[in-house]
Design a protein around this motif. Structure first.
Motif, PDB file in Angstrom:
ATOM      1  N   VAL A  74      28.548  38.407  22.847  1.00 31.62           N
ATOM      2  CA  VAL A  74      28.852  38.602  24.270  1.00 31.62           C
ATOM      3  C   VAL A  74      29.546  39.943  24.474  1.00 31.62           C
ATOM      4  O   VAL A  74      29.234  40.694  25.413  1.00 31.62           O
ATOM      5  CB  VAL A  74      29.718  37.445  24.800  1.00 31.62           C
ATOM      6  CG1 VAL A  74      30.054  37.663  26.275  1.00 31.62           C
ATOM      7  CG2 VAL A  74      29.015  36.106  24.610  1.00 31.62           C
ATOM      8  N   ASP A  75      30.481  40.259  23.586  1.00 27.14           N
ATOM      9  CA  ASP A  75      31.277  41.485  23.730  1.00 27.14           C
ATOM     10  C   ASP A  75      30.409  42.740  23.701  1.00 27.14           C
ATOM     11  O   ASP A  75      30.684  43.709  24.416  1.00 27.14           O
ATOM     12  CB  ASP A  75      32.328  41.566  22.621  1.00 27.14           C
ATOM     13  CG  ASP A  75      33.403  40.500  22.752  1.00 27.14           C
ATOM     14  OD1 ASP A  75      33.535  39.927  23.851  1.00 27.14           O
ATOM     15  OD2 ASP A  75      34.101  40.232  21.752  1.00 27.14           O
ATOM     16  N   VAL A  76      29.371  42.736  22.860  1.00 25.06           N
ATOM     17  CA  VAL A  76      28.547  43.951  22.702  1.00 25.06           C
ATOM     18  C   VAL A  76      27.192  43.840  23.386  1.00 25.06           C
ATOM     19  O   VAL A  76      26.383  44.761  23.313  1.00 25.06           O
ATOM     20  CB  VAL A  76      28.346  44.290  21.209  1.00 25.06           C
ATOM     21  CG1 VAL A  76      29.680  44.505  20.526  1.00 25.06           C
ATOM     22  CG2 VAL A  76      27.539  43.221  20.482  1.00 25.06           C
ATOM     23  N   GLY A  77      26.936  42.716  24.063  1.00 29.90           N
ATOM     24  CA  GLY A  77      25.654  42.548  24.742  1.00 29.90           C
ATOM     25  C   GLY A  77      24.494  42.264  23.813  1.00 29.90           C
ATOM     26  O   GLY A  77      23.332  42.479  24.164  1.00 29.90           O
ATOM     27  N   GLY A  78      24.802  41.783  22.604  1.00 32.80           N
ATOM     28  CA  GLY A  78      23.751  41.458  21.642  1.00 32.80           C
ATOM     29  C   GLY A  78      23.051  40.159  21.998  1.00 32.80           C
ATOM     30  O   GLY A  78      23.631  39.276  22.625  1.00 32.80           O
ATOM     31  N   GLY A 100      27.177  35.452  30.046  1.00 36.18           N
ATOM     32  CA  GLY A 100      26.787  36.767  29.544  1.00 36.18           C
ATOM     33  C   GLY A 100      26.089  36.724  28.203  1.00 36.18           C
ATOM     34  O   GLY A 100      25.524  37.731  27.771  1.00 36.18           O
ATOM     35  N   LEU A 101      26.109  35.573  27.523  1.00 39.88           N
ATOM     36  CA  LEU A 101      25.395  35.457  26.251  1.00 39.88           C
ATOM     37  C   LEU A 101      23.892  35.456  26.525  1.00 39.88           C
ATOM     38  O   LEU A 101      23.390  34.628  27.274  1.00 39.88           O
ATOM     39  CB  LEU A 101      25.797  34.167  25.530  1.00 39.88           C
ATOM     40  CG  LEU A 101      25.094  33.911  24.194  1.00 39.88           C
ATOM     41  CD1 LEU A 101      25.453  34.977  23.167  1.00 39.88           C
ATOM     42  CD2 LEU A 101      25.440  32.516  23.652  1.00 39.88           C
ATOM     43  N   GLU A 140       8.733  40.190  18.200  1.00 39.31           N
ATOM     44  CA  GLU A 140       9.908  40.892  18.726  1.00 39.31           C
ATOM     45  C   GLU A 140      10.766  41.370  17.553  1.00 39.31           C
ATOM     46  O   GLU A 140      11.936  41.004  17.423  1.00 39.31           O
ATOM     47  CB  GLU A 140      10.700  39.972  19.668  1.00 39.31           C
ATOM     48  CG  GLU A 140       9.898  39.525  20.889  1.00 39.31           C
ATOM     49  CD  GLU A 140      10.666  38.589  21.808  1.00 39.31           C
ATOM     50  OE1 GLU A 140      11.870  38.353  21.572  1.00 39.31           O
ATOM     51  OE2 GLU A 140      10.059  38.084  22.771  1.00 39.31           O
ATOM     52  N   PRO A 141      10.181  42.193  16.674  1.00 38.62           N
ATOM     53  CA  PRO A 141      10.894  42.583  15.454  1.00 38.62           C
ATOM     54  C   PRO A 141      12.180  43.351  15.751  1.00 38.62           C
ATOM     55  O   PRO A 141      12.198  44.256  16.583  1.00 38.62           O
ATOM     56  CB  PRO A 141       9.879  43.464  14.716  1.00 38.62           C
ATOM     57  CG  PRO A 141       8.944  43.938  15.777  1.00 38.62           C
ATOM     58  CD  PRO A 141       8.864  42.833  16.778  1.00 38.62           C
ATOM     59  N   GLY A 142      13.249  42.966  15.074  1.00 32.90           N
ATOM     60  CA  GLY A 142      14.516  43.669  15.188  1.00 32.90           C
ATOM     61  C   GLY A 142      15.210  43.543  16.524  1.00 32.90           C
ATOM     62  O   GLY A 142      16.146  44.297  16.806  1.00 32.90           O
ATOM     63  N   ALA A 143      14.782  42.593  17.352  1.00 36.87           N
ATOM     64  CA  ALA A 143      15.296  42.523  18.721  1.00 36.87           C
ATOM     65  C   ALA A 143      16.618  41.775  18.846  1.00 36.87           C
ATOM     66  O   ALA A 143      17.235  41.804  19.910  1.00 36.87           O
ATOM     67  CB  ALA A 143      14.255  41.866  19.627  1.00 36.87           C
ATOM     68  N   TYR A 144      17.072  41.138  17.781  1.00 36.34           N
ATOM     69  CA  TYR A 144      18.205  40.228  17.910  1.00 36.34           C
ATOM     70  C   TYR A 144      19.350  40.585  16.967  1.00 36.34           C
ATOM     71  O   TYR A 144      19.128  40.868  15.799  1.00 36.34           O
ATOM     72  CB  TYR A 144      17.745  38.777  17.668  1.00 36.34           C
ATOM     73  CG  TYR A 144      16.753  38.346  18.721  1.00 36.34           C
ATOM     74  CD1 TYR A 144      17.194  37.862  19.942  1.00 36.34           C
ATOM     75  CD2 TYR A 144      15.383  38.493  18.515  1.00 36.34           C
ATOM     76  CE1 TYR A 144      16.299  37.512  20.936  1.00 36.34           C
ATOM     77  CE2 TYR A 144      14.480  38.146  19.507  1.00 36.34           C
ATOM     78  CZ  TYR A 144      14.952  37.655  20.719  1.00 36.34           C
ATOM     79  OH  TYR A 144      14.066  37.326  21.702  1.00 36.34           O
ATOM     80  N   ALA A 145      20.555  40.516  17.512  1.00 30.23           N
ATOM     81  CA  ALA A 145      21.760  40.713  16.705  1.00 30.23           C
ATOM     82  C   ALA A 145      22.068  39.480  15.873  1.00 30.23           C
ATOM     83  O   ALA A 145      22.766  39.558  14.870  1.00 30.23           O
ATOM     84  CB  ALA A 145      22.938  41.046  17.605  1.00 30.23           C
ATOM     85  N   ALA A 146      21.544  38.336  16.301  1.00 28.87           N
ATOM     86  CA  ALA A 146      21.748  37.093  15.549  1.00 28.87           C
ATOM     87  C   ALA A 146      20.610  36.131  15.844  1.00 28.87           C
ATOM     88  O   ALA A 146      20.029  36.143  16.930  1.00 28.87           O
ATOM     89  CB  ALA A 146      23.084  36.448  15.912  1.00 28.87           C
ATOM     90  N   ILE A 147      20.304  35.329  14.848  1.00 28.51           N
ATOM     91  CA  ILE A 147      19.432  34.171  15.049  1.00 28.51           C
ATOM     92  C   ILE A 147      20.220  32.947  14.632  1.00 28.51           C
ATOM     93  O   ILE A 147      21.129  33.030  13.798  1.00 28.51           O
ATOM     94  CB  ILE A 147      18.111  34.268  14.242  1.00 28.51           C
ATOM     95  CG1 ILE A 147      18.374  34.405  12.736  1.00 28.51           C
ATOM     96  CG2 ILE A 147      17.248  35.412  14.752  1.00 28.51           C
ATOM     97  CD1 ILE A 147      17.113  34.420  11.866  1.00 28.51           C
ATOM     98  N   THR A 148      19.908  31.808  15.226  1.00 27.49           N
ATOM     99  CA  THR A 148      20.562  30.569  14.829  1.00 27.49           C
ATOM    100  C   THR A 148      19.514  29.488  14.691  1.00 27.49           C
ATOM    101  O   THR A 148      18.416  29.593  15.244  1.00 27.49           O
ATOM    102  CB  THR A 148      21.668  30.160  15.820  1.00 27.49           C
ATOM    103  OG1 THR A 148      22.475  29.127  15.238  1.00 27.49           O
ATOM    104  CG2 THR A 148      21.096  29.650  17.130  1.00 27.49           C
TER     105      THR A 148
END
Length: 216
Positions: A74-78, A100-101, A140-148
């Motif tokens: 949320v802080d970095v808009g990831g 904002g997440l 969507e390669p490389g599009a995410y700061a995290a996956i869960t």
């Protein structure tokens, strides 16, 4: 929307939210999501758990136990991709308590994708979208700061299916029961365990861990 639910659900959920250090004022929207899920579940069998009290613990609170680990996003808009999310767990509860997440709910089953789109509309989740796709074919390669992923697969298989979605410094936030030592030992080359955190889910006696995996 939450009027169809048993009256004891709200205090139970509010108590659980406080136990997770979350504001109990989130309870009405979480219960609105739960009421919608219960209605759809009657016709479409979206989740095996059907008792509302059990859903509060095993769906809502269990999903939210990892909430502090998405604050940095949320802080970095990831953006976060929730893989094999089913009915939107944990992605929708997390989005409800973390304004904002940015969340993409990845699910190949059409009926579950339709439910989630309806939930997003009714709950006004502007930062949440559904990707109706198999994980490995989501382009969507490389599009995410995290996956869960929650109860989806082993750590090596999650990486195999969804590792391409992560940015170079992105991480897998995997929700597990007992600490998955065997899975950690079998991580593919180039991936490594970053952190592991025991989680406490209010009302649930079973073990829970959040395992953080990144590129080595």
């Amino acid at each position: 929307m939450a009027t169809d639910l048993p009256p004891d659900l709200r205090p139970m959920l509010e108590s659980g939210l406080e136990g997770l250090a979350l504001d109990p004022s989130h309870a009405p929207r979480l219960l609105a999501y739960l009421a919608l899920l219960l209605r759809w579940n009657a016709a479409y069998n979206l989740t095996a758990i059907r008792d509302p009290l059990e859903m509060v613990t095993k769906h809502l609170l269990d999903s939210l136990a990892m909430h502090t680990y998405v604050d940095s996003l949320v802080d970095v808009g990831g953006a976060l991709a929730d893989l094999g999310t089913g009915a939107g767990l944990p992605g929708i509860p997390l989005a409800l308590v973390k304004p904002g997440l940015r969340v993409t709910l990845v699910e190949s089953a059409g009926k579950k994708a339709r439910f989630m789109r309806q939930a997003i509309r009714e709950l006004g989740l502007a930062d949440v979208r559904v990707a109706e796709s198999r994980i490995e074919t989501l382009d969507e390669p490389g599009a995410y700061a995290a996956i869960t992923a929650r109860a989806l697969a082993t750590l090596p298989l999650i990486i195999e299916l969804g590792g391409h979605l992560l940015s170079d410094d992105g991480v897998l936030l995997a929700m597990k029961g007992t600490y998955p030592a065997d899975e950690v030992a079998q991580l593919p080359a180039g991936w490594t365990l970053r952190e592991s955190h025991p989680l406490t889910v209010p009302g649930l006696q079973a073990e829970r861990h959040l395992v953080v995996v990144g590129r080595g």
